[in-house]
Design an enzyme around this catalytic site. Structure first.
Site, short mmCIF file in Angstrom:
data_model
loop_
_atom_site.label_atom_id
_atom_site.label_comp_id
_atom_site.label_asym_id
_atom_site.label_seq_id
_atom_site.Cartn_x
_atom_site.Cartn_y
_atom_site.Cartn_z
N ASP A 109 5.44 4.37 -2.36
CA ASP A 109 5.87 3.10 -2.93
C ASP A 109 4.73 2.10 -2.86
O ASP A 109 4.16 1.87 -1.78
CB ASP A 109 7.09 2.54 -2.19
CG ASP A 109 7.69 1.35 -2.91
OD1 ASP A 109 8.60 1.54 -3.74
OD2 ASP A 109 7.23 0.22 -2.67
N ASP A 287 2.54 -0.25 -10.90
CA ASP A 287 3.61 0.17 -10.00
C ASP A 287 3.86 1.65 -10.13
O ASP A 287 3.91 2.19 -11.24
CB ASP A 287 4.89 -0.61 -10.34
CG ASP A 287 6.07 -0.16 -9.52
OD1 ASP A 287 5.89 0.09 -8.31
OD2 ASP A 287 7.17 -0.03 -10.07
#
Length: 372
Positions: A109, A287
């Protein structure tokens, strides 16, 4: 507070991202990373609504709270019912924690620097120390809450961090693995009770630098393209440098200072398509957790007009014909003095997965979507 653009790095694509946590514009390139881990892709979802719900929740998490109050917004994002049906879509790496060590598969992440375990495989160790500081995070698509511990953290068979602080989950929702490996800038790793002064938790990258394992706080992420061939690895994660065999040249850029992109891996860029300005110079986020490439609504409309795509009512994606695909141009990201081309094949959804999004076998869908 709104985003002008969000750049994705999970879909069908080719991205090699080298991220310098110190935000230096031109760090000395380390040719051979001392620490490289294989990544495994989890690709299991029922339908298009699963993907859209996942991305919408993650985007809401970006825009509805800052990294400095994400502890107090722990319940933002998907509802409990929605969380329970979230699909498996993401990348994991395998690490060892504790003595005797237990193997954990952790989700990569890039929006949080907190590393934690205990979601699927319970944490158990004779050497762990409970620091008794509460930790929690919200990824939009899932959440966790628990307590900060310190223990031996095994990155690979040659690299061990003797005293690594990480969270141990007492509760989690919709996390598809044993926990999360946080790779965001260190300022996003905050512990402590909500509404209390936060404490900054050193990330895995911070500790590798402190131990002298790597010289610079750099992390490289390479995603292999999604295809029908079964593979044991789907990319690699590198700490401290880059694998020279995986690219021809890398350039560097400063992280943006424009909020809220500056809280994450944000950069400034301009986007064009066939010499048409799609998005003027502005900040965006790279991301590893979004499925599609999201543009501001006005930029999306310009892209839609330029490609001739029409919205397919069954899945909400832009659809183009084979003739239009033959005439598709690269979507160009201009970053500093360099241009990175999103080639035509990178702009389309993998056709062997069309059945997952209510499409025909030969339909062609674009992966660019609107933020709104």
């Amino acid at each position: 507070m709104t985003f002008q653009s969000v750049m994705f790095s999970v879909g069908s694509l080719f991205l090699l991202a080298l991220l310098a946590l110190s935000a230096m514009g031109s760090p000395v390139e380390v040719r051979n990373s001392p620490v490289t881990l294989p990544m495994t892709r989890r690709l299991a979802f029922s339908n298009m609504s699963d993907l859209l719900r996942h991305d919408e929740a993650r985007l809401a998490a970006f825009t509805e709270y800052s990294t400095h109050d994400r502890r107090t917004n722990f319940h933002a994002g998907l509802s409990s019912a929605e969380l329970s049906t979230t699909h498996e879509w993401g990348y994991t790496v395998q690490v060892g924690i504790g003595d005797p060590f237990q193997t954990y598969n952790l989700i990569i992440d890039t929006t949080s620097a907190i590393t934690w375990c205990g979601s699927d495989t319970p944490y158990s160790s004779h050497s762990g120390i409970n620091i008794e500081v509460p930790v929690a995070d919200n990824y939009g698509y899932g959440t966790f809450a628990g307590t900060l511990w310190e223990d031996r953290f095994i990155v690979d068979e040659h690299i061990t961090i003797p005293k690594m602080q990480f969270g141990v989950a007492s509760s989690s929702q919709a996390i598809i693995a044993d926990g999360v490996l946080g790779l965001a800038p260190t300022g996003t790793a905050l512990g402590g009770l909500p509404n209390s002064p936060p404490i900054t938790i050193p990330s895995v990258i911070d500790r590798l630098v402190e131990e002298g394992t790597i010289k610079r706080p750099i992390v490289g992420i390479l995603f292999k393209p999604i295809d029908e061939n079964a593979a044991t690895t789907h990319g690699q994660l590198s700490f401290g440098g880059s694998d020279r065999s995986m690219y021809s040249h890398i350039t560097w850029t400063d992280m943006t200072t424009i909020s809220p992109s500056s809280w994450y891996w944000g950069i400034n860029q301009r986007i064009t398509y066939a010499n048409i300005e799609i998005l003027p110079l502005t900040a965006g986020i790279m991301d590893a957790g979004c499925t599609f490439l999201y543009l501001a609504s006005d930029a999306y409309e310009r892209y839609k007009d330029a490609t001739g795509g029409t919205v397919n009512p069954a899945n909400g994606l832009l659809q183009i014909s084979p003739v239009q695909y033959d005439n598709l141009h690269s979507l160009d990201f201009h970053i500093d003095r360099s241009t990175y081309k999103f080639v035509p094949n990178a702009q389309i959804w993998p056709r062997f997965l069309n059945h997952k999004i209510n499409g025909g076998d030969n339909d062609i869908f674009l992966v660019v979507k609107s933020l709104s």
